[in-house]
Structure formats: structure tokens, C-alpha cells
Motif scaffolding. Structure first.
Motif, short mmCIF file in Angstrom:
data_model
loop_
_atom_site.label_atom_id
_atom_site.label_comp_id
_atom_site.label_asym_id
_atom_site.label_seq_id
_atom_site.Cartn_x
_atom_site.Cartn_y
_atom_site.Cartn_z
N GLU A 135 3.81 12.42 0.92
CA GLU A 135 4.58 11.49 1.94
C GLU A 135 5.65 10.63 1.52
O GLU A 135 6.22 9.73 2.19
CB GLU A 135 3.39 10.52 2.38
CG GLU A 135 2.35 11.00 3.19
CD GLU A 135 2.62 11.70 4.69
OE1 GLU A 135 3.50 11.20 5.11
OE2 GLU A 135 2.02 12.29 5.20
N ARG A 141 -2.87 4.87 3.50
CA ARG A 141 -1.54 5.15 3.53
C ARG A 141 -1.20 5.69 2.11
O ARG A 141 -1.35 5.00 1.15
CB ARG A 141 -0.54 4.05 4.06
CG ARG A 141 -0.90 3.58 5.30
CD ARG A 141 -0.10 2.66 5.94
NE ARG A 141 1.32 3.03 6.06
CZ ARG A 141 2.31 2.40 6.51
NH1 ARG A 141 2.06 1.10 6.77
NH2 ARG A 141 3.62 2.83 6.67
N ARG A 142 -0.28 6.86 1.93
CA ARG A 142 0.00 7.16 0.71
C ARG A 142 1.32 6.56 0.32
O ARG A 142 2.01 5.98 1.24
CB ARG A 142 0.19 8.87 0.73
CG ARG A 142 -1.05 9.46 0.79
CD ARG A 142 -0.61 10.96 0.74
NE ARG A 142 -1.98 11.86 0.80
CZ ARG A 142 -2.73 12.36 1.69
NH1 ARG A 142 -2.26 11.94 2.79
NH2 ARG A 142 -3.72 12.93 1.60
N ILE A 143 1.79 6.61 -0.86
CA ILE A 143 3.22 6.14 -1.11
C ILE A 143 4.27 6.76 -0.53
O ILE A 143 4.49 7.91 -0.48
CB ILE A 143 3.25 6.09 -2.70
CG1 ILE A 143 4.22 5.33 -3.43
CG2 ILE A 143 3.32 7.68 -3.10
CD1 ILE A 143 4.08 3.88 -3.35
N GLN A 144 5.11 5.84 -0.07
CA GLN A 144 6.32 6.41 0.71
C GLN A 144 7.73 5.88 -0.23
O GLN A 144 8.54 6.68 0.08
CB GLN A 144 6.39 5.79 2.08
CG GLN A 144 5.29 6.43 2.99
CD GLN A 144 5.37 5.83 4.43
OE1 GLN A 144 6.30 5.17 4.83
NE2 GLN A 144 4.29 6.00 5.20
N THR A 147 0.70 -1.28 0.19
CA THR A 147 -0.14 0.00 0.08
C THR A 147 0.86 1.10 0.02
O THR A 147 0.36 2.31 -0.40
CB THR A 147 -1.06 0.07 1.18
OG1 THR A 147 -0.03 -0.07 2.17
CG2 THR A 147 -2.04 -1.14 1.25
N ASP A 148 2.00 1.17 0.34
CA ASP A 148 2.91 2.51 0.44
C ASP A 148 4.34 2.36 -0.01
O ASP A 148 5.05 3.27 -0.13
CB ASP A 148 3.23 3.00 1.89
CG ASP A 148 3.70 1.76 2.90
OD1 ASP A 148 3.98 0.66 2.30
OD2 ASP A 148 4.08 2.37 3.95
N LYS A 149 4.77 1.16 -0.75
CA LYS A 149 5.92 0.85 -1.46
C LYS A 149 5.66 0.30 -2.68
O LYS A 149 4.95 -0.48 -2.94
CB LYS A 149 6.74 -0.27 -0.40
CG LYS A 149 7.12 0.48 0.80
CD LYS A 149 8.01 -0.61 1.60
CE LYS A 149 8.49 -0.29 3.01
NZ LYS A 149 7.20 0.00 3.91
#
Length: 285
Positions: free
Chosen positions: A109, A78-81, A42-44
């Protein structure tokens, strides 16, 4: 030399993604993989070496931007990190898409942006540099081994950091490009206090001039702009031959011309990273 002025990248560039590319990227967005070897969560997005071209990059940025409105409403999402797209076939059209997506708030983010080993030119670098202030949490920016990057890129990044310092930026990777000591000096002097490492291995300093030349050593040894607790970043300036050949037809042996303490080699350092609670582990990308 100041970078040329570019007009703002319109958000409309994201609507040009071919439907076939959108379909491929949507399929890839299904969670999968081990994040030490390449994964989608979800974020990677650790998507190095997947054969992505500009069309897939455009589709990806379009999808990330389209989901931004939903993310703003759903605070649990969750936004992309981590956006790690190294070793693909991405060019300046991809840089336009990333810049437009960043301006729309989709990368606010983002902690790590990995674009090494692609085919960006100075124009793509300028677009990305100008969009860095839309990524206020960025820690790592990897942009090594491109096809057309030189001091113009270094000046653009230095200007961006001077005008809007990123408080969390710690590493910049620009190895294996055509950056000279002038570009290195610009980066060094504009580095924010948080910056601990600038990787400039295998650039033109490897064949340009001797590191003992005072015109080379003095600028890099000089302090950056004054700050209450000035801390100079490590600047890695290693020269390594590849497959028995000298770098760019220059020296036939490997040598370390680092004027400041160097860290691990650029080929190790500019790989994807996997964070644990206590340490940062560098994994092959």
C-alpha cells in the motif's frame, strides 16, 4: 548498459536485526508528532533526520513484515503508506531489508518512499529498483544525494519501469547524484504515462557538456515509447552552487539548463509531503 543480475533477497535477512535496535524502533512506533514536521501514525512514518542506521532500518522492516500476517486478517487495520527516511545514515543493508519486506507484501500500500540524503550505492539502488513492482501504488520515489549512485542506478530504475510500469508513479527524485545524460535519457524513455516529474538537478550534466550540444538535447526532447496519449514528464535539470562553491568544482554560478519545463527546486520538492483532499502541500524535510 543493462544492470547486473542480482539474486533474490532472502526474507531471512530480516531476522538479523539486533535486539537493541528492535527495542529502539518499537519505542519510536508509538503514535506521535505532527506529520508536517515528522510523525509516527498507523500509516505514516516520517522519520527523516532521526539518526537511523542500517540496524534500525533492518529492525523496522522486520517489524513491518511481522505485522503483515495480522494486517491480512484484520481488514480494518491500515498498512504503511508513507515511508520517509531521508537524512539518516542508511546504506545498502537497509535496501536489502526494504526489498525483502516489499517481497513479503508489507509495502503493497506504499504511496511514498523517501530515502534521499543517505549513503546508498548502486547496489542498493538495484535492489530497490527490482522491488518496485511489489509497491504497485507507489506515487513518489525520492533517492537524491547518495554517496555512490550514477547511471547504473538510472538504468536499473528505467529497466524496472519498462518491465513493470507503475500505474500511479508520478515523481522520481534523483538529484545530486552522478547521473549523466545517458541515464537521464533511459529514465525519460521508460517513464510510464503517469510520471509527471523526474528531478535530476545537480548531476553530472552541470559540468559535463553544454545543454546546447545536440547530442544532449535531442535524446531528452525525443518522445518516450509510443502511447495513445503520450505525455512527457517534466525533467528538472537545474545546477545550483552550494555555500559559494561551484557544483563539483565546475561552474561557480547557478544556472538552469532545463530542456523541458522545470518545477520547484529539488531541495523543496524532495521533502516530505502532506496530502489534503484538494492539493499536495510540500513541506520542508
Amino acid at each position: 548498459m543493462p544492470p547486473p543480475v542480482l539474486t533474490a533477497v532472502p526474507l531471512s535477512v530480516l531476522t538479523a536485526a539486533p535486539q537493541a535496535a528492535v527495542a529502539r524502533v518499537e519505542a519510536w512506533l508509538a503514535p506521535s508528532g505532527d506529520c508536517t514536521r515528522g510523525c509516527t501514525t498507523t500509516d505514516k512514518l516520517h522519520w527523516w533526520g532521526r539518526g537511523l542506521g542500517d540496524s534500525e532500518c533492518l529492525a523496522l522492516m522486520s517489524l513491518l513484515t511481522a505485522s503483515e500476517g495480522r494486517l491480512r486478517r484484520d481488514t480494518q487495520s491500515r498498512r504503511i503508506q508513507n515511508l520517509l527516511l531521508g537524512s539518516n545514515d542508511l546504506g545498502d543493508q537497509c535496501a536489502e531489508a526494504v526489498a525483502a519486506s516489499a517481497a513479503a507484501g508489507a509495502l503493497v500500500e506504499l504511496r511514498a518512499l523517501g530515502l534521499s540524503r543517505n549513503r546508498f550505492t548502486n547496489r542498493g539502488c538495484l535492489l530497490l529498483a527490482r522491488s518496485l513492482h511489489h509497491m504497485p501504488r507507489l506515487c513518489d520515489f525520492f533517492f537524491s544525494k547518495q554517496v555512490g549512485v550514477d547511471d547504473e542506478c538510472a538504468y536499473a530504475i528505467a529497466t524496472a519501469l519498462h518491465e513493470a510500469p507503475l500505474s500511479q508513479l508520478s515523481r522520481i527524485g534523483l538529484a545530486s547524484n552522478n547521473i549523466t545524460f545517458a541515464g537521464a535519457n533511459a529514465l525519460f524513455r521508460s517513464a510510464p504515462p503517469s510520471l509527471t516529474e523526474i528531478a535530476l538537478d545537480n548531476n553530472f550534466h552541470c559540468i559535463e557538456r553544454s545543454p546546447s550540444d545536440p547530442h544532449v538535447a535531442e535524446p531528452l526532447q525525443a518522445r518516450r515509447r509510443p502511447s495513445p496519449n503520450p505525455v512527457r514528464p517534466h525533467v528538472s535539470l537545474q545546477c545550483e552552487k552550494e555555500k559559494g562553491k561551484g557544483f563539483l568544482g565546475g561552474n561557480t554560478g547557478s544556472r538552469n539548463v532545463g530542456l523541458l519545463p522545470t518545477l520547484t527546486s529539488s531541495t523543496q520538492r524532495e521533502r516530505t509531503h502532506h496530502q489534503s483532499k484538494r492539493r499536495l502541500i510540500i513541506r520542508p524535510r
